[in-house]
Design a protein around this motif. Structure first.
Motif, short mmCIF file in Angstrom:
data_model
loop_
_atom_site.label_atom_id
_atom_site.label_comp_id
_atom_site.label_asym_id
_atom_site.label_seq_id
_atom_site.Cartn_x
_atom_site.Cartn_y
_atom_site.Cartn_z
N GLY A 143 0.82 -1.21 0.00
CA GLY A 143 0.00 0.00 0.00
C GLY A 143 0.85 1.26 0.00
N LEU A 144 2.02 1.18 0.62
CA LEU A 144 2.97 2.30 0.62
C LEU A 144 3.99 2.20 -0.50
N TYR A 145 4.56 1.00 -0.68
CA TYR A 145 5.72 0.82 -1.55
C TYR A 145 5.43 0.22 -2.91
N GLY A 146 4.19 -0.18 -3.15
CA GLY A 146 3.88 -0.84 -4.41
C GLY A 146 4.58 -2.18 -4.51
N MET B 205 -12.18 -0.60 3.13
CA MET B 205 -10.83 -1.06 2.80
C MET B 205 -10.71 -1.43 1.32
N ASN B 206 -11.69 -2.16 0.80
CA ASN B 206 -11.58 -2.69 -0.55
C ASN B 206 -12.06 -1.75 -1.65
N ARG B 207 -12.87 -0.78 -1.31
CA ARG B 207 -13.39 0.15 -2.33
C ARG B 207 -12.78 1.54 -2.24
N PRO C 133 -7.79 0.93 -3.33
CA PRO C 133 -7.67 1.61 -4.63
C PRO C 133 -6.86 2.92 -4.57
N LEU C 134 -6.86 3.60 -3.43
CA LEU C 134 -6.10 4.84 -3.31
C LEU C 134 -4.64 4.60 -2.93
N SER C 135 -4.29 3.36 -2.63
CA SER C 135 -2.93 3.03 -2.21
C SER C 135 -2.06 2.72 -3.43
N ASN C 136 -0.82 2.36 -3.18
CA ASN C 136 0.11 1.96 -4.24
C ASN C 136 0.06 0.47 -4.55
N ALA D 281 -13.83 -15.67 2.19
CA ALA D 281 -13.04 -15.72 3.43
C ALA D 281 -12.79 -14.32 3.98
N ASN D 282 -12.53 -13.37 3.10
CA ASN D 282 -12.21 -12.01 3.53
C ASN D 282 -13.46 -11.27 4.02
N PHE D 283 -14.55 -11.37 3.27
CA PHE D 283 -15.78 -10.70 3.70
C PHE D 283 -16.32 -11.34 4.98
N GLY D 284 -16.38 -12.66 5.00
CA GLY D 284 -16.82 -13.36 6.20
C GLY D 284 -15.92 -13.08 7.38
#
Length: 162
Positions: free
Chosen positions: A54-57, A115-117, A121-124, A137-140
């Motif tokens: 998210g910071l460094y790509g 987090m997902n929308r 998307p605004l991160s690297n 798994a992630n949503f649950g």
């Protein structure tokens, strides 16, 4: 209304934020680490490098354990932010800890969507392709391992004897 022994002063900050943050950090990380290990054999440090992305790509994946530790730290900051936000919501809306199961799971869904929308998307980070198994798994996990524990801890904190 709450139970007869329920405090009207609401949850305590230190209990709700610290216990909630630790619970979210551990449970959410365990969900991701275990899913990806069993789904694809991914090593745990790679999960934390993906958070650092998210910071460094993409460079986070060549940063070794340094970027894995940075990812773990970022994950904890986010987890404590999730717990802090819920605690502050409880101060304004006692329903959040009085109806902890419903409100907590709803909050988990909101955290997932934010987090997902918005955040990712605004991160690297490079967007990952949609995988139905990971979505489930992630949503649950956000419902049961993020929102629910934070809400139950807030309720526990509010109903403890002072």
């Amino acid at each position: 209304m709450g139970s007869p022994n329920e405090s009207t002063s609401g949850p305590r900050a230190i209990e709700s934020i610290v216990a909630g943050g630790i619970a979210v950090a551990l449970l959410d990380a365990a969900n991701a680490v275990l899913f990806w290990y069993f789904y694809r054999g991914t090593e745990p440090h790679v999960i934390f490098q993906s958070i650092a992305a998210g910071l460094y790509g993409r460079a986070s994946f060549s940063g070794g354990m340094t970027t894995a530790w940075i990812g773990a730290l970022l994950h904890c900051v986010i987890a404590f932010g999730v717990a802090t936000t819920y605690y502050l919501g409880c101060l304004a809306t006692p329903l959040l800890y009085r109806r902890a199961v419903l409100c907590g799971m709803t909050y988990g869904a909101i955290v997932y969507l934010v987090m997902n929308r918005i955040v990712i998307p605004l991160s690297n980070a490079t967007p990952a392709p949609f995988r139905p198994a990971w979505f489930a798994a992630n949503f649950g996990g956000h419902l049961l391992l993020v929102g629910l524990p934070v809400a139950l801890i807030a309720r526990w904190s509010a109903t403890r004897k002072r």
